[in-house]
Design a protein around this motif. Structure first.
Motif, PDB file in Angstrom:
ATOM      1  N   ILE A  59      -2.506   9.181   9.005  1.00 32.67           N
ATOM      2  CA  ILE A  59      -2.870   8.507   7.764  1.00 32.67           C
ATOM      3  C   ILE A  59      -2.795   6.992   7.945  1.00 32.67           C
ATOM      4  N   THR A  60      -3.633   6.304   7.214  1.00 34.88           N
ATOM      5  CA  THR A  60      -3.594   4.851   7.163  1.00 34.88           C
ATOM      6  C   THR A  60      -2.835   4.484   5.908  1.00 34.88           C
ATOM      7  N   ILE A  61      -1.856   3.616   6.083  1.00 41.14           N
ATOM      8  CA  ILE A  61      -1.005   3.288   4.944  1.00 41.14           C
ATOM      9  C   ILE A  61      -0.878   1.777   4.835  1.00 41.14           C
ATOM     10  N   ASP A  62      -0.963   1.269   3.632  1.00 39.17           N
ATOM     11  CA  ASP A  62      -0.743  -0.149   3.397  1.00 39.17           C
ATOM     12  C   ASP A  62       0.452  -0.295   2.453  1.00 39.17           C
ATOM     13  N   LYS A  63       0.787  -1.510   2.121  1.00 36.55           N
ATOM     14  CA  LYS A  63       1.965  -1.773   1.297  1.00 36.55           C
ATOM     15  C   LYS A  63       1.928  -0.996  -0.025  1.00 36.55           C
ATOM     16  N   ASN A  64       0.807  -1.064  -0.719  1.00 40.24           N
ATOM     17  CA  ASN A  64       0.717  -0.392  -2.023  1.00 40.24           C
ATOM     18  C   ASN A  64       0.850   1.117  -1.895  1.00 40.24           C
ATOM     19  N   LYS A  65       0.164   1.693  -0.898  1.00 41.76           N
ATOM     20  CA  LYS A  65       0.230   3.142  -0.712  1.00 41.76           C
ATOM     21  C   LYS A  65       1.634   3.562  -0.287  1.00 41.76           C
ATOM     22  N   ALA A  66       2.274   2.761   0.575  1.00 40.15           N
ATOM     23  CA  ALA A  66       3.639   3.068   1.012  1.00 40.15           C
ATOM     24  C   ALA A  66       4.600   3.043  -0.169  1.00 40.15           C
TER      25      ALA A  66
END
Length: 89
Positions: A59-66
């Motif tokens: 999965i690709t995760i960024d700050k908001n998704k994390a």
């Protein structure tokens, strides 16, 4: 025929979980990297909780998704929720 489909699906599911990295490091330059122990999280939630529907994959995760996925789950399960508990410089 149905047994063959089920056997193939199960084989694929086990193969994906067998090759999943034990730990993944997510860089976060300003706060410090987050080290995610995948093995420790397996079995605590269904794969689709993070990976979505279908076969689990990277999965690709960024700050908001994390913050939505990880911190949200930690808040429900008494996991770490403060910045320094996950971010390490």
């Amino acid at each position: 025929m149905n047994k063959i489909i089920v056997a193939v699906a199960l084989t694929f599911a086990f193969a994906v979980s067998a090759v999943a990295a034990d730990t993944v490091v997510y860089p976060a330059p300003s706060k410090g990297a987050v080290t995610f122990n995948h093995k420790a999280h397996q079995g605590r939630a269904e794969c689709k909780a993070c990976h979505g529907e279908g076969a689990p994959s990277k999965i690709t995760i960024d700050k908001n998704k994390a913050h939505e996925l990880c911190k949200g789950c930690h808040a429900k399960t008494s996991g770490p929720t403060k910045c320094g508990e996950c971010h390490k410089k």
